[in-house]
Structures are given as C-alpha cells and as structure tokens.
Design a protein around this motif. Structure first.
Motif, PDB file in Angstrom:
ATOM      1  N   PHE A  29       2.383   5.025  -0.653  1.00  0.00           N
ATOM      2  CA  PHE A  29       1.720   6.426  -0.783  1.00  0.00           C
ATOM      3  C   PHE A  29       1.940   7.021  -2.129  1.00  0.00           C
ATOM      4  CE2 PHE A  29       2.638  10.817  -0.567  1.00  0.00           C
ATOM      5  CZ  PHE A  29       1.202  11.230  -0.184  1.00  0.00           C
ATOM      6  N   ARG A  33       0.975  -1.349  -0.298  1.00  0.00           N
ATOM      7  CA  ARG A  33      -0.075   0.100  -0.066  1.00  0.00           C
ATOM      8  C   ARG A  33       0.805   1.227  -0.160  1.00  0.00           C
ATOM      9  NH1 ARG A  33      -5.126  -0.992   4.052  1.00  0.00           N
ATOM     10  NH2 ARG A  33      -5.717  -3.014   2.953  1.00  0.00           N
ATOM     11  N   ASN A  91      -5.408   8.218   2.328  1.00  0.00           N
ATOM     12  CA  ASN A  91      -5.887   7.245   3.164  1.00  0.00           C
ATOM     13  C   ASN A  91      -5.473   5.593   3.130  1.00  0.00           C
ATOM     14  OD1 ASN A  91      -7.121   9.382   3.765  1.00  0.00           O
ATOM     15  ND2 ASN A  91      -9.178   8.610   3.426  1.00  0.00           N
ATOM     16  N   TYR A  92      -5.186   4.999   4.091  1.00  0.00           N
ATOM     17  CA  TYR A  92      -4.997   3.533   3.819  1.00  0.00           C
ATOM     18  C   TYR A  92      -3.583   3.387   3.165  1.00  0.00           C
ATOM     19  CZ  TYR A  92      -9.421   3.296   6.505  1.00  0.00           C
ATOM     20  OH  TYR A  92     -10.094   3.500   7.435  1.00  0.00           O
ATOM     21  N   THR A  93      -2.806   4.240   3.166  1.00  0.00           N
ATOM     22  CA  THR A  93      -1.305   3.905   2.213  1.00  0.00           C
ATOM     23  C   THR A  93      -0.533   4.286   3.425  1.00  0.00           C
ATOM     24  OG1 THR A  93      -1.009   6.059   1.598  1.00  0.00           O
ATOM     25  CG2 THR A  93      -2.320   4.865   0.112  1.00  0.00           C
ATOM     26  N   SER A  94       0.803   4.036   3.176  1.00  0.00           N
ATOM     27  CA  SER A  94       1.895   4.173   3.943  1.00  0.00           C
ATOM     28  C   SER A  94       2.481   5.550   4.165  1.00  0.00           C
ATOM     29  CB  SER A  94       2.927   2.977   3.531  1.00  0.00           C
ATOM     30  OG  SER A  94       4.064   3.075   4.438  1.00  0.00           O
ATOM     31  N   GLN A  95       2.015   6.329   4.980  1.00  0.00           N
ATOM     32  CA  GLN A  95       2.312   7.872   5.063  1.00  0.00           C
ATOM     33  C   GLN A  95       2.456   8.325   6.310  1.00  0.00           C
ATOM     34  OE1 GLN A  95      -0.774  10.386   4.615  1.00  0.00           O
ATOM     35  NE2 GLN A  95      -2.100   8.771   5.404  1.00  0.00           N
TER      36      GLN A  95
END
Ligand code: BGC
Length: 764
Positions: free
Chosen positions: A618, A616, A625-629
C-alpha cells in the motif's frame, strides 16, 4: 558406644565423598575449585543445588533454613531482607555439610527500592546512560538488601500490544532492544567477578516470549528461523555477549517444542553457537507445565526432559528433587548430566563472589538498615531525571504545552492521584507510599503561583468484572478502588473544575494491572468511562492535555482529535509526579521517542515499522485497490516507531555520503546537519535506517542501524555522522548465514522512522 560411633563414621565416609580435603584447589582456579566441590558432593546435595525456591507463605523461613541445612536448596528468590537472608545463608554455610553458599534472587525489572520508569519508558529515552543509571542504581540498592541476582533484563521483542508484558520490555526493534540489553547487563553486573554493589543479570525470557500468538500470554510461538534470527533473537544474544551470568527460559513453546524442553534452543543455539557459559533457570513452575504442554506424561518425564535439555535450576517446584534421584538410579539420567547443571549453578555463585564471601551483599547485622523503606534509601534525583527522559510528546497543537506556572489548572482523571499505578507492574520492592503522584507533582508547582483544581472525573473502567479480575491478580492488597458515585456525577464535577480553569490536564490510561503478566487485552481503546470524560472535557472548549499512563501502545484516533496535547508518560516510577510536572511546565523539554509503533486500532496489529517488503504494498496517497491494506481506515501506524515531539523544532539537511561505494572491510560515512529551528534548547534523536534494495531473500522495508541523541541550543546546528560498514548490512540469509550481499543500499536518516532523507550507495 565408641566402636558404634567409629562404625558410623566409617559408614559415613564410605557412603559420602569426603567433605574436606587436605589441599583443596585454590579459589582462584575456578574450574578446579568447582570440580573439587562436585567430586565431594552426594547425589542428593547436587540435586539440592538445582532447586530454586520462592520465599513466601508456602515455606516458612525456619523450615526453609532446615531444608538448606540439609543441602536441599541452591538458591531462593523473593527475599530482599538482610536478616532473613542472613539466617538462610547461615544455614547453608554453617549447618550444611558442604557449606556451599546460597544465592538470593529478585525480580528487579525497573528499579529496586527506587522505582524507575517501566521498560517501555526507559526505551523511550533512546539513551543508554539513562538505562545504565537505572540498572546501576537498582544493583546498588538490591545488593544493599542482601540479594545477588535479578531476573532481568527482560528483552522480549513485542510487536503485539495486546500482550500485557509489552510494558516490561523495550519495544519492537531488535537493534534498540539489543543496545538496551547490553547497557542493562553492564549496569547490573559491572565486571566479572561481580562486585559487592552489583548483581548478576539473568536475561529473560529465552526465547521469543514476546511473539505469543494473538498477544495472549503463555500462548504458543510459531516462527520461521529467519525471522527468529533476524528480529527476535538478537537482544538475548546481546545480553549474553555483554556477559549476562544467567538465562531464564521462556514459558512458551517454539515451533511445537516448549522452550523448557527444547534442546535446539538450549543446547545447539545457546551453548554451542552462542557459547553461553552461565546458569539457566526455568520460569516459575515451567518444568511441571511440560505435562500441560502435552510433551511429558508425568513429573518424572518432565524432570527428565528438562535436565536433559539443559535447564539447570528448577524454579518454584520440587520436581527435580523428587524425580532426579530415581532417574539417576534407573540410568535414564546420568550423574554427568546432573554434574553439568551443578557446575553452572556453582559457577554462577563463584561469579557472584559468594565463595569468596557468602555475606558479600548480606553484610553484618550491625549494618542492617533499621527501616528498609526509609526515604533516605531512595535515589530520587536519578529517578526524576530518568523519568523526564522517558516521556514522549505525541501532540502539542497551538503550543498548548508548556503550561504557565501561574495558570489555574484543572487536574482530572482516574490516574491523577494513583500512587500504585504510577509504580508500574513488576515494581516489587517499590513502595506506593513513597510515590509522588501527578496531583502532588502539579501541586508542588502550581500551588505556589497558580491554582490546582482536582476532580477524579471517572473510574478507570466502569466494568466491574474487569475490576474483579484486576483485584484478583497476584497483589497483596486489591489495587483498584472504585468511586461509587454515578459516572454522570463524577463527570459533572470534572466539567465544573474545567470551566473554572485555564487548562485541563486529564490523567487517563490503564491501571498497572492492565499491563501486566497474564493481562492481555482484546481492545487498545481507553475504557468507555474515560472516553466519556474526555468528550465532556473537550466540550468545555478549554485547552485539553492528556497525560497517558499505560504499559502498551493504545489506539488513540479519537483522543488525537479531541486533545490539544498528548503526553505519553507510561508508568514513570516513584518520582513520576515531579517529572511529569517538569515536562508540563517546561522545566524539561521532552525528548523521548517511541520504541514501539502505535496502531490506529486493534485490527491493524501488527504495525511494526520494519516489516517485510511486499509485492503489492500500500502506498499512502495512492488508491488502495489490490494493495496490502485495510479499506475502512487509514493505513500505517498512528504514531510510528521513533516518533516524538519537542517544545522546539528541528530541521534535517539532506544526507551526505562520504562515498557512493563501500568496499568490503571498508567504511563509509553518512552525515546530516540537524538544526534547532525553534526558540528553546532541546534534544532529539537522529536515527539511521538502512534498506537493502535487492537481496537473495525478502528484506524489511528498513531497519534501524544506529542513532545519536543530540542536544541543541536554539538556533544551533550540528553535523551528525554515522559510520556504515559491512557489519551493519548483514542479515541472516535462507541458510541462516549472517552475510552482507553486494548491491545497492539506501541510507535513510530521520527524526522518526517515517519522515526520512535518503541516499544510496553500493556495497562492492
Ligand atoms: C515470570 C518471570 C519472573 C518469575 C519469578 C514468572 O511468573 O514469568 O518473569 O521472573 O515469575 O518471579
């Protein structure tokens, strides 16, 4: 009397192996020569060869000479004084029974008498000739001071700028650091046997020291084997393959076992897999530290562990000398194990040419330099040239730089006149009195046609506890002197100078002690005292140029907004002031590129560019949303790996591949045309990255595989060609086999690691 004497002689002959043989093997036959020496040494003499002593107040030179004459020392470090070393060598070669020469080592990290830029600066040049110039010059100067070995290059990959020793290394990338490791070793050593104007390189710190948890010095390292092999071990290997004669062992533990007692590291990997044939030395006091690591209950056990692990020399303690005789006597350590270590020490001395001539670098008294610190002993032009190439232009809005030589320049900031700091840490034989400060460098230019106004503006930090810490570090004299005036008074003075000037140059950053061994930081911000100064200068509305002096990436979000131009100078070394002036006034067009990424804030660490692919990820420009960040601030580095501006502009064509497929054992060319679209000549670094599209294990988003530095006149263009073969596509798989897997690869070529042009091909 006579019979007593004879009895004594017989006893001596019985107890000790013969000191002289009628026909010793020839010196040209290294293994036989060394085996013969070992066969004639007593156990105590052998153990003496394993002792590496620091010259300092703890052991006066006369006492040390006696220890050497008694055969109880193999080498020393910290002395670069020929008369001293001669006295010690005399003790070894004239007074000791075996007459085995000593060697003399020193921490020559970024220059010797001539201080060159720190590791991060050298790496920013992306120019191996530049690295070689530093190493060759340093070797020449060190050998002229009677020393034979350096504890360098330091090739620890660092991805956590909180670590103070980030300054010493060459950054975050395995490929770039490996290239530099090779160039440095060759520059220091020349070829084997090491000549009179060269010194042996002991690469350090083996291994993974740069990955200490939390960037806290001496902390533990816990790392998957795949990451080790892929990212952290290659630079040590490169140094060893380039012929490094020595290896210094790291202070940290690795997956639960200290490097100093890690048989996998020291034997399986270093000796068996990599075939290392040289000498290994512990780091300072590391053998005794095995007790504090909790893997040895006392010094006896620590010595036993270390010798069995393959630590040939024990640095700065007497633990081998104290414990090994008893351990051999009890049979816990075999004499063969001692012999193995002795063989490496003698082998290194052989390779340094010391058996041929123990005075090869010490020379004769008549030739001793009358003044060790004489300016005539420095290589100033080389230092200036290397320093110019080591700076990275981070910002240059509205062409604030270069500055006109007839301008009125306000020079402010706590590092504007900082001779000690500009040398950088580990500049052991560098002399701050020889340092060209920024103030002196600018004055030499502007003084003629324009005007230079100077105000300190701020202390490096207003935190007296930090100052106390910095002045307590291992320096001869306290290094940080505080201006006792109130901060508001100092700022007002700087603002007044700024108002009278055409342009403001603010020298800000860290004292060198802030980027040093044991100086880990929790924040990467400029200290509050300097931030307040910058904000006040910005409010004058005058063009504001920040000249950064620091030994690690800093968090510069705020400064990026406030400054019109930012020049990263690291610590430039002895010619720094002149070199920075060359850049600021346009006599040199900056060409450096970052060897390490700059995070936006400390919370974003790590920000290394070659991170693993994710399920997932960014994606900039898309919702987070729902990403690596991190959701509070923009993601990704503020200044990425490979980034750096010039006073001219460059454009890059699309990538052309010579073929869409690469057969095994074949080659493929990837080329781009790079064009200087600006109005003046300049150099840039064209960088080749490769991404493995799908593999048997998770691979990095991209990896640097090659680069070319090109000089282009205004309007000129050149085709830059990279050759790609199977070797460039290899990685360590789950079984730690170095393989290239068939499938698709992306070639990415750019002038930094982010903005790239790409094309794909297939490995068959
Ligand atoms: C450092 C080494 C250095 C040694 C000798 C240690 O504290 O970790 O890098 O070579 O001291 O000066």
């Amino acid at each position: 009397m006579k019979s007593l004497y004879l009895l004594g002689l017989v006893a001596a002959l019985v107890c000790q192996p013969a000191a002289a043989q009628t026909t010793p093997p020839p010196l040209s036959d290294k293994p036989a020569f060394i085996s013969d020496l070992i066969s004639r040494m007593t156990l105590e003499e052998k153990i003496g060869q394993l002792r590496l002593i620091s010259i300092g107040p703890e052991m006066p030179i006369a006492q040390l000479a006696d220890e050497i004459a008694a055969g109880r020392v193999g080498g020393t470090f910290n002395s670069v004084n020929r008369p001293h070393n001669r006295q010690l060598q005399d003790a070894a070669t004239k007074r000791s029974r075996m007459k085995i020469p000593m060697f003399f080592a020193f921490d020559v990290i970024h220059g010797h008498r001539t201080t060159f830029p720190i590791g991060l600066g050298l790496a920013s040049s992306w120019d191996m000739e530049t690295v070689t110039t530093m190493a060759r010059t340093a070797a020449k100067e060190t050998s002229a001071d009677g020393a034979d070995m350096t504890f360098a290059p330091m090739v620890d990959i660092s991805r956590d700028p909180r670590w103070g020793r980030t300054s010493e290394g060459f950054g975050e990338d395995p490929y770039l650091v490996s290239e530099i490791a090779r160039a440095a070793v060759k520059g220091f050593q020349g070829s084997l046997p090491i000549g009179p104007n060269n010194i042996m390189a002991a690469v350090k710190h083996f291994a993974l020291y740069g990955a200490v948890e939390g960037g806290r010095d001496y902390n533990t390292v816990d790392m998957s084997p795949m990451r080790m092999y892929q990212d952290y071990l290659p630079p040590y290997r490169a140094a060893i393959d380039a012929g490094a004669g020595g290896v210094m062992v790291a202070l940290n533990s690795i997956n639960g076992v200290p490097a100093t007692s890690n048989t996998w590291l020291m034997q399986d990997l270093l000796r068996k897999d990599w075939g290392f044939k040289g000498v290994t030395v512990s780091d300072h006091g590391a053998i005794v530290e095995l007790i504090r690591h909790g893997v040895a209950k006392d010094e006896r056990e620590a010595a036993k562990l270390a010798i069995k692990t393959g630590i040939d020399m024990s640095m700065a303690d007497s633990v081998y000398q104290k414990e090994l005789p008893g351990l051999v006597k009890s049979g816990e350590v075999s004499e063969k194990e001692i012999d193995n270590a002795v063989r490496e020490v003698l082998g290194a001395k052989y390779d340094m040419g010391l058996f041929q001539n123990p005075y090869v670098r010490i020379g004769v008294a008549a030739d001793d330099p009358p003044d060790l610190k004489a300016d005539s002993r420095l290589s100033r032009p080389a230092a200036r040239d290397v320093a110019r190439k080591s700076m990275v232009l981070l910002e240059n809005r509205k062409n604030t730089l270069p500055i006109s030589k007839s301008a009125t320049v306000a020079l402010v900031g706590p590092l504007a006149d900082a001779p000690i700091d500009m040398l950088g840490s580990w500049s052991a034989a560098g002399d701050s009195k020889a340092q060209v400060t920024l103030r002196a460098g600018l004055n030499a230019v502007v003084g003629k046609q324009g005007r230079l106004l100077y105000a300190r503006g701020a202390n490096v930090t207003g935190d007296e506890e930090i100052v106390k810490y910095l002045n307590f570090l291992n320096w001869d004299t306290p290094e940080v002197t505080q201006d006792k005036r109130k901060p508001s008074v100092m700022i007002a003075e700087a603002v007044k100078a700024a108002r009278r000037a055409d342009v403001v140059v603010a020298a800000v950053g860290e004292t060198r002690g802030m980027s040093h061994e044991s100086s880990s930081r929790t924040s990467l911000d400029l200290p509050a005292s300097q931030r307040a100064l910058i904000t006040a200068l910005k409010a004058t509305g005058k063009p504001l140029v920040l000249v950064l002096m620091n030994g690690r990436p800093l968090a510069l979000q705020r400064e990026q907004k406030e400054a019109d131009a930012i020049l990263e100078t690291w610590y430039t070394g002895v010619e720094g002031g002149n070199a920075i002036a060359d850049v600021l006034f346009g006599d040199y067009n900056p060409s450096g590129k970052l060897p390490i990424s700059f995070p936006r804030s400390v919370g974003q660490i790590p920000t290394y560019y070659n991170h693993a692919r994710l399920g997932r990820p960014f994606t900039p420009g898309k919702p987070g949303n729902y990403t690596s960040q991190y959701f509070e601030e923009p993601n990704g580095a503020l200044y990425p790996f490979g980034y750096g501006l010039s006073y001219t502009d460059f454009s890059l064509s699309d990538v052309t591949l010579s073929s869409a497929t690469l057969p095994r054992n074949g080659k493929l060319d990837a080329s781009v045309t790079v064009r200087n679209t600006g109005a003046r000549a300049g150099e840039t670094v064209v960088q080749l990255y490769i991404r493995d599209v799908a593999a048997s294990v998770v691979r990095p988003v991209k990896e640097l595989k090659d680069f070319h530095k090109v000089m282009l006149k205004a309007g000129e263009e050149k085709v830059v060609r990279f050759t790609i073969d199977e070797e460039k596509l290899k990685f360590f798989n789950a079984q730690l086999r170095h393989v290239a897997e068939a499938g698709q690869f992306e070639v990415q070529i750019g002038l930094d690691s982010e903005k790239v042009k790409q094309k794909s091909f297939e490995l068959q």
